[in-house]
Enzyme design. Structure first.
Site, PDB file in Angstrom:
ATOM      1  N   ARG A 157      20.495  -8.864  43.427  1.00  0.00           N
ATOM      2  CA  ARG A 157      19.860  -7.829  44.444  1.00  0.00           C
ATOM      3  C   ARG A 157      20.668  -6.593  44.441  1.00  0.00           C
ATOM      4  O   ARG A 157      21.954  -6.840  44.843  1.00  0.00           O
ATOM      5  CB  ARG A 157      19.177  -8.120  45.596  1.00  0.00           C
ATOM      6  CG  ARG A 157      18.372  -9.385  45.445  1.00  0.00           C
ATOM      7  CD  ARG A 157      18.316 -10.045  46.849  1.00  0.00           C
ATOM      8  NE  ARG A 157      19.457 -10.598  47.068  1.00  0.00           N
ATOM      9  CZ  ARG A 157      19.751 -11.512  48.259  1.00  0.00           C
ATOM     10  NH1 ARG A 157      18.888 -11.264  49.345  1.00  0.00           N
ATOM     11  NH2 ARG A 157      20.815 -11.942  48.715  1.00  0.00           N
ATOM     12  N   LYS A 227      12.649 -15.176  34.315  1.00  0.00           N
ATOM     13  CA  LYS A 227      13.027 -13.685  35.005  1.00  0.00           C
ATOM     14  C   LYS A 227      11.949 -12.998  35.424  1.00  0.00           C
ATOM     15  O   LYS A 227      11.502 -12.547  36.581  1.00  0.00           O
ATOM     16  CB  LYS A 227      13.965 -12.993  34.127  1.00  0.00           C
ATOM     17  CG  LYS A 227      14.343 -11.786  34.874  1.00  0.00           C
ATOM     18  CD  LYS A 227      15.027 -11.758  36.006  1.00  0.00           C
ATOM     19  CE  LYS A 227      15.160 -10.457  36.664  1.00  0.00           C
ATOM     20  NZ  LYS A 227      15.830 -10.325  37.919  1.00  0.00           N
ATOM     21  N   CYS A 283      13.408  -2.690  39.191  1.00  0.00           N
ATOM     22  CA  CYS A 283      12.864  -3.677  38.857  1.00  0.00           C
ATOM     23  C   CYS A 283      11.293  -4.301  39.153  1.00  0.00           C
ATOM     24  O   CYS A 283      10.673  -4.337  38.334  1.00  0.00           O
ATOM     25  CB  CYS A 283      13.620  -5.001  39.466  1.00  0.00           C
ATOM     26  SG  CYS A 283      15.564  -4.700  38.624  1.00  0.00           S
ATOM     27  N   LYS A 343      15.739   0.792  49.404  1.00  0.00           N
ATOM     28  CA  LYS A 343      15.967  -0.280  50.416  1.00  0.00           C
ATOM     29  C   LYS A 343      17.463   0.227  50.762  1.00  0.00           C
ATOM     30  O   LYS A 343      18.061   0.994  50.440  1.00  0.00           O
ATOM     31  CB  LYS A 343      15.812  -1.596  50.042  1.00  0.00           C
ATOM     32  CG  LYS A 343      17.041  -2.024  48.818  1.00  0.00           C
ATOM     33  CD  LYS A 343      16.877  -3.494  48.710  1.00  0.00           C
ATOM     34  CE  LYS A 343      17.818  -3.869  47.559  1.00  0.00           C
ATOM     35  NZ  LYS A 343      17.882  -5.327  47.396  1.00  0.00           N
TER      36      LYS A 343
HETATM   37  P1  NAD Z   1      20.977   1.022  34.529  1.00  0.00           P
HETATM   38  O1  NAD Z   1      20.070   1.998  34.401  1.00  0.00           O
HETATM   39  O2  NAD Z   1      21.729   1.200  36.109  1.00  0.00           O
HETATM   40  O3  NAD Z   1      22.314   0.971  33.845  1.00  0.00           O
HETATM   41  C1  NAD Z   1      21.970   0.890  32.182  1.00  0.00           C
HETATM   42  C2  NAD Z   1      23.201   1.456  31.546  1.00  0.00           C
HETATM   43  O4  NAD Z   1      23.018   1.370  30.228  1.00  0.00           O
HETATM   44  C3  NAD Z   1      23.416   3.028  31.670  1.00  0.00           C
HETATM   45  O5  NAD Z   1      24.519   3.025  32.215  1.00  0.00           O
HETATM   46  C4  NAD Z   1      23.146   3.526  30.384  1.00  0.00           C
HETATM   47  O6  NAD Z   1      23.925   4.748  30.166  1.00  0.00           O
HETATM   48  C5  NAD Z   1      23.622   2.437  29.466  1.00  0.00           C
HETATM   49  N1  NAD Z   1      23.114   2.481  28.173  1.00  0.00           N
HETATM   50  C6  NAD Z   1      22.031   2.847  27.771  1.00  0.00           C
HETATM   51  N2  NAD Z   1      21.793   2.702  26.488  1.00  0.00           N
HETATM   52  C7  NAD Z   1      23.219   2.353  25.833  1.00  0.00           C
HETATM   53  C8  NAD Z   1      23.891   2.230  24.440  1.00  0.00           C
HETATM   54  N3  NAD Z   1      22.957   2.200  23.484  1.00  0.00           N
HETATM   55  N4  NAD Z   1      25.102   1.827  24.609  1.00  0.00           N
HETATM   56  C9  NAD Z   1      25.734   1.921  25.800  1.00  0.00           C
HETATM   57  N5  NAD Z   1      25.166   1.916  26.874  1.00  0.00           N
HETATM   58  C10 NAD Z   1      23.860   2.176  26.957  1.00  0.00           C
HETATM   59  O7  NAD Z   1      20.092  -0.174  34.432  1.00  0.00           O
HETATM   60  P2  NAD Z   1      20.438  -1.448  35.579  1.00  0.00           P
HETATM   61  O8  NAD Z   1      19.714  -1.203  36.606  1.00  0.00           O
HETATM   62  O9  NAD Z   1      21.841  -2.032  35.681  1.00  0.00           O
HETATM   63  O10 NAD Z   1      19.508  -2.460  34.389  1.00  0.00           O
HETATM   64  C11 NAD Z   1      19.797  -2.929  33.386  1.00  0.00           C
HETATM   65  C12 NAD Z   1      19.031  -4.352  33.116  1.00  0.00           C
HETATM   66  O11 NAD Z   1      19.140  -5.245  34.052  1.00  0.00           O
HETATM   67  C13 NAD Z   1      17.510  -3.887  33.065  1.00  0.00           C
HETATM   68  O12 NAD Z   1      16.838  -4.492  32.027  1.00  0.00           O
HETATM   69  C14 NAD Z   1      17.209  -4.428  34.485  1.00  0.00           C
HETATM   70  O13 NAD Z   1      15.706  -4.730  34.728  1.00  0.00           O
HETATM   71  C15 NAD Z   1      17.702  -5.477  34.618  1.00  0.00           C
HETATM   72  N6  NAD Z   1      18.152  -5.999  35.941  1.00  0.00           N
HETATM   73  C16 NAD Z   1      18.346  -5.055  36.990  1.00  0.00           C
HETATM   74  C17 NAD Z   1      18.714  -5.249  38.325  1.00  0.00           C
HETATM   75  C18 NAD Z   1      18.742  -4.431  39.319  1.00  0.00           C
HETATM   76  O14 NAD Z   1      18.934  -4.837  40.540  1.00  0.00           O
HETATM   77  N7  NAD Z   1      19.108  -3.297  39.046  1.00  0.00           N
HETATM   78  C19 NAD Z   1      18.790  -6.831  38.667  1.00  0.00           C
HETATM   79  C20 NAD Z   1      18.679  -7.753  37.677  1.00  0.00           C
HETATM   80  C21 NAD Z   1      18.359  -7.453  36.277  1.00  0.00           C
END
Ligand code: NAD
Length: 479
Positions: A157, A227, A283, A343
């Site tokens: 989270r 998930k 998410c 949040k």
């Molecule tokens: P985010 O947007 O914060 O980060 C994604 C990163 O990927 C960015 O920095 C972007 O520049 C990079 N990126 C995009 N395309 C790229 C490429 N071709 N090569 C290299 N880098 C690239 O996203 P996030 O919140 O970290 O979420 C990532 C995944 O994890 C999503 O699928 C999300 O659903 C999942 N997730 C997120 C959370 C959360 O709380 N944020 C929790 C569990 C799962």
């Protein structure tokens, strides 16, 4: 001593950066890849693009030896034994997950493979994505025995991401081959064996040497569905308690008492039973929509999720109406706002119910003075600062001469407000609390008009028309 694994993490966002820092903390060598040049430069220079507790300490400790940052996916792929894909999977127009970033990364990995690699889906993706990644890599001419694609969903989270990662409830590994499973087990061994918690310098959290996180090994499809189903279930819990809150409000009961009573049942549990202004973030909204889409694709009707989304939308509107019922008219009124992120504890404003409410207030002609401990910069990208939208540096500045103060997220520091000072600062002592942070009796004894969610006295009468208007209206009706 667990064996070190060389890991590449693609995507340095909330998940990728936290995963990279934690893998390094667990003793692995990590290359963190992103295609955003500015982000990589910032990380190389010691900056951190997101707000997350413990992340500065972990990166400060590991940056020199164990974690490096690059835009070069090819080199990172070749140097790593396991490559975690942690790029965004945003919602597409159709509601499904947009997998174009995952596709692009998979193709580039395929073009770079020079020895056996374990490719790990860490992004949240719909069932069958694993199959697609495999197909993309094979289409690029990589022989089957040069790679495996596994699924290792992330359950952290935001706000408590580091602790959640290092003290996970469970580690799910979806894999079709023992060869890949062995690599993933090796990666997580410092946690699953308890070794990390014995180290003396472990980040504190609920897990310990005697109670390490369990590994659950499943098929790749089951891991993908675990998930989506988990997030959809948690969102359902939130919408459920929000509807119960609305019943409580109408019946004159306290939803906090009801939630406590429900949560004491071990089959239900107390978490995610907090009534409020609805869920948001990067998410839940997109994952509920994506899971609903998956159900549609496989011919299963999942109307429940539509209802969950509808309740969530209505909850924001309901809160907005509550503000209206307390203030009567909006134009020209000054509203103090505490909380802009979706949040407390994070700077993430994606799908934030708080921002939604602020935008409605601005649309109605209010002047908003807003404070958030970490989300100001990101909020400014969406709502630039202006005469109507003022960003301030502390809660009392937000409340200064305001007609009411709204609490829109649950930062810990909001729980420690000096109410005497707040009472003097506000133009009218009205607090409308979308997160039920305070006790209504205490608040009214302090002289506040205090409205919250699902508690007795938590809304003003629905008809806000002052009585002196009524005779004239009656006359008008007669005519
Ligand atoms: P985010 O947007 O914060 O980060 C994604 C990163 O990927 C960015 O920095 C972007 O520049 C990079 N990126 C995009 N395309 C790229 C490429 N071709 N090569 C290299 N880098 C690239 O996203 P996030 O919140 O970290 O979420 C990532 C995944 O994890 C999503 O699928 C999300 O659903 C999942 N997730 C997120 C959370 C959360 O709380 N944020 C929790 C569990 C799962």
């Amino acid at each position: 001593m667990a064996k070190q694994v060389s890991i590449a993490v693609v995507g340095s966002g909330y998940v990728g950066l936290v995963a990279a820092a934690c893998f390094a903390e667990m003793g692995h060598r990590v290359i963190c890849v992103d295609n955003d040049d500015a982000k990589v430069t910032m990380l190389r220079e010691g900056g951190i693009p997101i707000h997350e507790e413990y992340l500065p300490q972990l990166l400060g400790k590991q940056r020199q030896n164990m974690v490096e940052f690059t835009t070069d996916l090819r080199a990172a792929t070749q140097a790593a034994e396991a490559i975690f894909i942690a790029v965004g999977t945003p919602q597409s127009r159709a509601g499904s997950a947009d997998l174009s970033f995952v596709d692009a990364v998979a193709s580039e990995i395929a073009r770079s493979i020079d020895s056996y690699k374990v490719i790990v889906e860490k992004s949240t993706v719909p069932v069958y994505t694993n199959e697609w990644i495999r197909r993309v890599i094979e289409r690029n001419g990589v022989p089957k025995d040069m790679f495996d694609v596994t699924s290792n969903p992330e359950f952290l989270r935001e706000g408590t991401a580091v602790v959640d990662f290092l003290h996970a409830d469970r580690i799910v590994i979806g894999t079709a081959t023992e060869r890949a499973a062995e690599v993933l087990r090796r990666i997580y061994e410092p946690l699953t064996s308890g070794e990390y918690y014995r180290s003396g310098s472990a980040v504190p959290g609920p897990r310990g040497e005697d109670d390490p996180p369990p590994i659950l090994q499943t098929s790749t499809k089951a891991a993908e569905i675990i998930k989506h189903a988990s997030n959809a279930f948690l969102a359902t819990k939130i919408s459920f308690i929000n509807i119960v809150a609305n019943i409580c409000e109408a019946a004159g009961a306290d939803v906090e008492e009801v939630a406590r009573g429900m949560g004491m049942d071990t089959r239900i549990g107390p978490k995610f039973l907090r009534a409020g202004i609805g869920y948001g973030g990067s998410c839940f909204p997109k994952d509920v929509a994506a899971f609903r889409h998956v159900a549609e694709q496989v011919g299963v009707e999942f109307g429940l999720l539509q209802e969950v989304e509808k309740i969530n939308e209505e909850q924001k509107l309901r809160f907005f109406q509550k503000v209206r019922s307390a203030l009567w008219t909006f134009r020209g009124k000054k509203i103090g706002v505490l909380g802009l992120a979706f949040k407390g504890g994070t700077d993430d404003i994606r799908e934030s119910p708080a921002l939604d409410i602020v935008q409605r207030l601005l649309h109605e002609g209010c002047i908003v003075s807003a404070y958030d401990p970490a989300a100001e910069q990101r909020a400014k990208d969406v709502i630039p600062s202006s005469k109507q939208m003022i960003y301030v540096a502390d809660p009392y500045a937000a409340a200064q001469d305001a007609d009411a103060l709204l609490i829109l997220n649950d930062w810990r520091e909001f729980a420690e407000l000096d109410f005497k000072r707040l009472h003097h600062t506000l133009r009218y002592p009205i607090i409308i609390d979308g997160r039920n942070m305070f006790d209504p009796t205490t608040m009214s004894s302090l002289g506040f008009t205090y409205l919250s969610v699902g508690r007795p006295g938590s809304s003003q009468p629905q008809d806000p028309i002052p009585t002196y208007y009524l005779p004239r209206q009656r006359e008008a009706a007669k005519r």
